[in-house]
Design an enzyme around this catalytic site. Structure first.
Site, PDB file in Angstrom:
ATOM      1  N   HIS A   1      46.362  12.626  42.018  1.00 22.33           N
ATOM      2  CA  HIS A   1      45.458  11.922  41.105  1.00 22.33           C
ATOM      3  C   HIS A   1      46.062  11.837  39.704  1.00 22.33           C
ATOM      4  O   HIS A   1      46.887  12.668  39.311  1.00 22.33           O
ATOM      5  CB  HIS A   1      44.110  12.639  41.043  1.00 22.33           C
ATOM      6  CG  HIS A   1      44.210  14.036  40.500  1.00 22.33           C
ATOM      7  ND1 HIS A   1      44.278  14.319  39.154  1.00 22.33           N
ATOM      8  CD2 HIS A   1      44.287  15.235  41.125  1.00 22.33           C
ATOM      9  CE1 HIS A   1      44.363  15.619  38.976  1.00 22.33           C
ATOM     10  NE2 HIS A   1      44.385  16.209  40.153  1.00 22.33           N
TER      11      HIS A   1
ATOM     12  N   GLU B   1      41.144  19.776  46.436  1.00 22.56           N
ATOM     13  CA  GLU B   1      42.073  20.793  45.938  1.00 22.56           C
ATOM     14  C   GLU B   1      41.725  22.183  46.476  1.00 22.56           C
ATOM     15  O   GLU B   1      40.621  22.418  46.972  1.00 22.56           O
ATOM     16  CB  GLU B   1      42.060  20.778  44.406  1.00 22.56           C
ATOM     17  CG  GLU B   1      43.033  21.744  43.732  1.00 22.56           C
ATOM     18  CD  GLU B   1      44.500  21.504  44.073  1.00 22.56           C
ATOM     19  OE1 GLU B   1      44.874  21.719  45.246  1.00 22.56           O
ATOM     20  OE2 GLU B   1      45.273  21.138  43.162  1.00 22.56           O
TER      21      GLU B   1
END
Length: 199
Positions: A12, A85
């Site tokens: 990202h 994550e």
């Protein structure tokens, strides 16, 4: 070649931080910064000739927003929480200086068993690797052509460790910038080593 696919695994773009200090960010759900959105728009040009058939993303805002920009209204990103994550439990959102001060013994123990240590309320990197790789193979089986997966640095390093046959500790030595791209090649349904593009 009919049996070759490119899998672009994207970290990202830059999230919105209130400080320049180094934070431990896991599942803390923060959006992209203005710089991150601009970064994603610039990254869009990299994929303009890659013939992307579908885009997948972690469920966290910073990944979803990156995926939406890369989709450019051409496809709808498919959200997969298994690409989120590493869960850092009670450390999530703290600076590393704060962690060392508040949890010195735990910080030391994690350093001694980096792959397997579980922060209270979180998960080990090994567990993250297991869920991410399982989801990666599931995604490959349900998709076709070239695809993008927008995820996180920890997940990308866990994938690198598995695909390239190196330890997780070795994989964590790789530089993976915001908006960087790891390109895996799939030949005859098998993942092959490839390269990291840091922009």
């Amino acid at each position: 070649m009919d049996n070759v696919r490119n899998i672009y695994v994207v970290r990202h773009c830059q999230p919105s931080f209130s400080s320049s200090k180094k934070f431990c960010i896991g599942k803390l759900d923060i959006p992209l910064s203005h710089e991150g959105r601009e970064q994603a728009k610039n990254l869009l040009s990299y994929f303009s000739d890659k013939k992307i058939s579908s885009i997948y993303s972690s469920n966290l805002k910073r990944a979803r927003e990156t995926a939406e920009i890369l989709a450019n209204n051409a496809v709808v990103p498919i959200i997969k929480s298994e690409f989120s994550e590493i869960d850092m439990g009670k450390w999530d959102g703290l600076t590393f200086d704060e962690i060392k001060f508040l949890y010195p013994e735990e910080y030391k123990k994690r350093g001694e068993d980096f792959e397997n240590y579980v922060v209270d309320g979180g998960e080990s990197i090994k567990d993250c690797q297991s869920r991410a790789m399982s989801e990666l193979y599931k995604t490959l089986n349900e998709s076709s052509g070239n695809i993008i997966i927008v995820t996180h640095a920890g997940v990308i390093r866990a994938m690198l460790s598995s695909v390239e046959g190196i330890s997780i500790c070795e994989a964590f030595s790789y530089k993976i910038d915001y908006g960087s791209v790891k390109q895996f090649v799939v030949k005859h349904h098998e993942l092959q080593r490839s390269v990291i593009w840091n922009f």
